[in-house]
Structures are given as structure tokens and as C-alpha cells.
Design an enzyme around this catalytic site. Sequence first.
Site, PDB file in Angstrom:
ATOM      1  N   CYS A   1     -11.091   2.973   0.045  1.00 45.94           N
ATOM      2  CA  CYS A   1      -9.658   3.196   0.256  1.00 45.94           C
ATOM      3  C   CYS A   1      -9.290   2.389   1.482  1.00 45.94           C
ATOM      4  O   CYS A   1     -10.030   2.382   2.473  1.00 45.94           O
ATOM      5  CB  CYS A   1      -9.398   4.682   0.496  1.00 45.94           C
ATOM      6  SG  CYS A   1      -7.738   5.065   1.133  1.00 45.94           S
ATOM      7  N   THR A   2      -8.153   1.697   1.420  1.00 47.30           N
ATOM      8  CA  THR A   2      -7.828   0.776   2.515  1.00 47.30           C
ATOM      9  C   THR A   2      -7.432   1.492   3.810  1.00 47.30           C
ATOM     10  O   THR A   2      -7.354   0.857   4.858  1.00 47.30           O
ATOM     11  CB  THR A   2      -6.706  -0.193   2.081  1.00 47.30           C
ATOM     12  OG1 THR A   2      -5.576   0.563   1.618  1.00 47.30           O
ATOM     13  CG2 THR A   2      -7.195  -1.116   0.981  1.00 47.30           C
ATOM     14  N   HIS A   3      -7.190   2.783   3.743  1.00 44.92           N
ATOM     15  CA  HIS A   3      -6.951   3.519   4.989  1.00 44.92           C
ATOM     16  C   HIS A   3      -8.253   3.701   5.783  1.00 44.92           C
ATOM     17  O   HIS A   3      -8.215   3.843   7.006  1.00 44.92           O
ATOM     18  CB  HIS A   3      -6.387   4.917   4.690  1.00 44.92           C
ATOM     19  CG  HIS A   3      -4.912   4.955   4.421  1.00 44.92           C
ATOM     20  ND1 HIS A   3      -4.369   4.513   3.245  1.00 44.92           N
ATOM     21  CD2 HIS A   3      -3.877   5.398   5.185  1.00 44.92           C
ATOM     22  CE1 HIS A   3      -3.046   4.696   3.284  1.00 44.92           C
ATOM     23  NE2 HIS A   3      -2.726   5.221   4.459  1.00 44.92           N
TER      24      HIS A   3
ATOM     25  N   ASP B   1       0.862  -1.193   0.000  1.00 49.35           N
ATOM     26  CA  ASP B   1       0.000   0.000   0.000  1.00 49.35           C
ATOM     27  C   ASP B   1       0.896   1.240   0.000  1.00 49.35           C
ATOM     28  O   ASP B   1       2.096   1.148   0.266  1.00 49.35           O
ATOM     29  CB  ASP B   1      -0.906  -0.003   1.246  1.00 49.35           C
ATOM     30  CG  ASP B   1      -1.810   1.228   1.315  1.00 49.35           C
ATOM     31  OD1 ASP B   1      -2.416   1.578   0.290  1.00 49.35           O
ATOM     32  OD2 ASP B   1      -1.896   1.855   2.395  1.00 49.35           O
TER      33      ASP B   1
ATOM     34  N   CYS C   1      -4.330  -1.408  -2.086  1.00 45.25           N
ATOM     35  CA  CYS C   1      -4.485   0.035  -2.256  1.00 45.25           C
ATOM     36  C   CYS C   1      -5.403   0.238  -3.458  1.00 45.25           C
ATOM     37  O   CYS C   1      -5.065  -0.189  -4.571  1.00 45.25           O
ATOM     38  CB  CYS C   1      -3.108   0.648  -2.513  1.00 45.25           C
ATOM     39  SG  CYS C   1      -3.128   2.412  -2.854  1.00 45.25           S
ATOM     40  N   ASN C   2      -6.545   0.851  -3.224  1.00 51.90           N
ATOM     41  CA  ASN C   2      -7.479   1.074  -4.331  1.00 51.90           C
ATOM     42  C   ASN C   2      -6.871   2.011  -5.369  1.00 51.90           C
ATOM     43  O   ASN C   2      -7.079   1.848  -6.571  1.00 51.90           O
ATOM     44  CB  ASN C   2      -8.780   1.697  -3.815  1.00 51.90           C
ATOM     45  CG  ASN C   2      -9.546   0.757  -2.915  1.00 51.90           C
ATOM     46  OD1 ASN C   2      -9.113   0.460  -1.804  1.00 51.90           O
ATOM     47  ND2 ASN C   2     -10.659   0.269  -3.384  1.00 51.90           N
ATOM     48  N   THR C   3      -6.126   3.005  -4.887  1.00 51.35           N
ATOM     49  CA  THR C   3      -5.565   4.014  -5.786  1.00 51.35           C
ATOM     50  C   THR C   3      -4.512   3.381  -6.703  1.00 51.35           C
ATOM     51  O   THR C   3      -4.526   3.602  -7.926  1.00 51.35           O
ATOM     52  CB  THR C   3      -4.937   5.148  -4.955  1.00 51.35           C
ATOM     53  OG1 THR C   3      -5.892   5.584  -3.986  1.00 51.35           O
ATOM     54  CG2 THR C   3      -4.520   6.306  -5.825  1.00 51.35           C
TER      55      THR C   3
ATOM     56  N   TYR D   1      -0.935   8.794  -2.089  1.00 54.83           N
ATOM     57  CA  TYR D   1      -0.937   8.648  -3.548  1.00 54.83           C
ATOM     58  C   TYR D   1      -2.140   9.357  -4.174  1.00 54.83           C
ATOM     59  O   TYR D   1      -2.142   9.645  -5.364  1.00 54.83           O
ATOM     60  CB  TYR D   1      -1.059   7.163  -3.936  1.00 54.83           C
ATOM     61  CG  TYR D   1       0.181   6.302  -3.794  1.00 54.83           C
ATOM     62  CD1 TYR D   1       1.336   6.764  -3.177  1.00 54.83           C
ATOM     63  CD2 TYR D   1       0.171   5.009  -4.308  1.00 54.83           C
ATOM     64  CE1 TYR D   1       2.453   5.936  -3.057  1.00 54.83           C
ATOM     65  CE2 TYR D   1       1.284   4.187  -4.200  1.00 54.83           C
ATOM     66  CZ  TYR D   1       2.423   4.649  -3.575  1.00 54.83           C
ATOM     67  OH  TYR D   1       3.517   3.829  -3.471  1.00 54.83           O
TER      68      TYR D   1
HETATM   69  N1  DGL Z   1      -4.764   3.248   0.834  1.00 55.05           N
HETATM   70  C1  DGL Z   1      -4.922   3.798  -0.420  1.00 55.05           C
HETATM   71  C2  DGL Z   1      -6.140   3.384  -1.185  1.00 55.05           C
HETATM   72  O1  DGL Z   1      -6.672   2.324  -0.906  1.00 55.05           O
HETATM   73  C3  DGL Z   1      -4.242   5.032  -0.872  1.00 55.05           C
HETATM   74  C4  DGL Z   1      -4.395   6.237  -0.096  1.00 55.05           C
HETATM   75  C5  DGL Z   1      -3.462   7.303  -0.568  1.00 55.05           C
HETATM   76  O2  DGL Z   1      -2.269   7.100  -0.527  1.00 55.05           O
HETATM   77  O3  DGL Z   1      -3.964   8.348  -0.983  1.00 55.05           O
HETATM   78  O4  DGL Z   1      -6.595   4.060  -2.046  1.00 55.05           O
END
Ligand code: DGL
Length: 255
Positions: free
Chosen positions: A184-186, A10, A73-75, A42
Amino acid sequence: MNNAPIGIYDSGMGGLSVWQEVRKALPEESLIYLGDGKNCPYGSRPSAEIRQLAQDAVEHLLALGCKLIVVACNTATAAAIDHLRESYPTLPIVGMEPAIKPASLATKSRVVGVVATERSLDGDLFRRTAARYGADIEVLTAVGEGFVELVEANLEHTEEAYARVKTVIEPMLRRGADQVVLGCTHYPFLREAFLRVGEEYPFTLVDAAPAVARRVVELLSRHALKAESGHRPEYRFETFADEAYRERLASKVNL
Ligand code: DGL
């Protein structure tokens, strides 16, 4: 049988929400978690830049002997998954995308909210998924502005986090969303704040992490890559940032 580790990547700490589900589903598998940290967030970076970062991350995990990669990480999935699959055609890779399908099956109000980063929401992957599963429902989207930063700073259990989450999701809840997809995984780390807003406007929170863990189980079987029965797993944390960040990754999941 293959006792090599699974690599989970991620931009930062968010993918640890996926790491937890993978560990639960596969307690005998060794895991290497790579939280970039240096380039996080990201979310609003150009796709080409994210593609390069994702490629560097996968190279790093392969050099450490990983047998399967989870892009947690979805992004990074939105920007890089096609490119990664082309670059590593024989490597099993699992990506993440917002769980619109289960939300669209569960909604009673026919309104579904999706919260994600800017780059996830403006990508082709999201457009395709929303068109496929959201055809007869209304899909409302919002960028979780500031959410990643809160999680990275360990501020997820604060009033500030609650206020931020409320500001972002209140408009979709007022418009009738009864499912809110964590894109988003966060964001699962902000679950408490989301649920507190839900006391005022009831809704169901939808997280794709358990489904991703099931997909990892399936792919390991399909490629005959499962660890030996009784294998004692090792957990390792890697980063492109510094040692202090690496230690924070491990402590975020209480190891
Ligand atoms: N955890 C991330 C996601 O799933 C990215 C978050 C980021 O870095 O902006 O999208």
C-alpha cells in the site's frame, strides 16, 4: 516532446511516496498529484465504489491535461485498473501492485510477508501475482489495520505507529518472513516503524515505488511523451477534500 503533466492519483497522501520517486526519476516532468482525501481510506470499500472513485479521479486529471496517469494506489489498481484501461484505451496508465516478484527472488527463508489493505489482498490481481511469483515460497499476508489513518493524521513517527506496525507484522516475522512487501503506498511513510521492528527480527523491506517510476520513464519514451530537455517542471496538488487538505499534501513532501 510533450510538456503536459503526469497525473498521479491516490485515495489520499500515500501516493506521495510514488510522487517522490517519479520526481527523482523524471526531474523535468510537471506533476499533478490528486489525493482524493474526501473518501479515504478506500481499503475496505466495495470494489464497484472504488472503480467509480478511480474513474472520477482520472476524469479530473484528464480535464487538467495529463498525458499519462499513475494510479499510485494498490487498492484502486486492484479494483479499477482493468476498467480504466478499457475506458481509456489510448491513455498510458501505470498501476501499482505488491512487489512479490523481487521479494520472491531475494528471500532466503522462502517466506515472504505482504502487508496491504483488505481490498488489495482479496482481489484477483493479488491472487494472480501471488500464484505466479509465489509458487514455491510461502506468502503470508496481513492487513495493515490502522496504518492509512496514522499516515493521514501525520502520526507516522509516533510510538503508536511503532506499536501498530509491530502488532501487524510480528506474526509473519515469527513465522520466518525475511522480506516484507509494502503493498500500500501509504506504508512507506511508516518505514521508520517497520525498520524499528526489524531491529528485533531482521528482514528486508520491499517497496514497489522505484519500479513504478522506472515504468513511467519507459512508457513516456515508448509513447514519445517526454518533456523537452530543460523543461522547468511545475508541481500541483489537487484533492476532492478541502483547501486545508490540499496544503497538507504539499507540505507532506516539503514543497
Ligand atoms: N494508498 C492506498 C493503497 O496503496 C490506499 C489506502 C486506502 O485508502 O485504504 O492501497
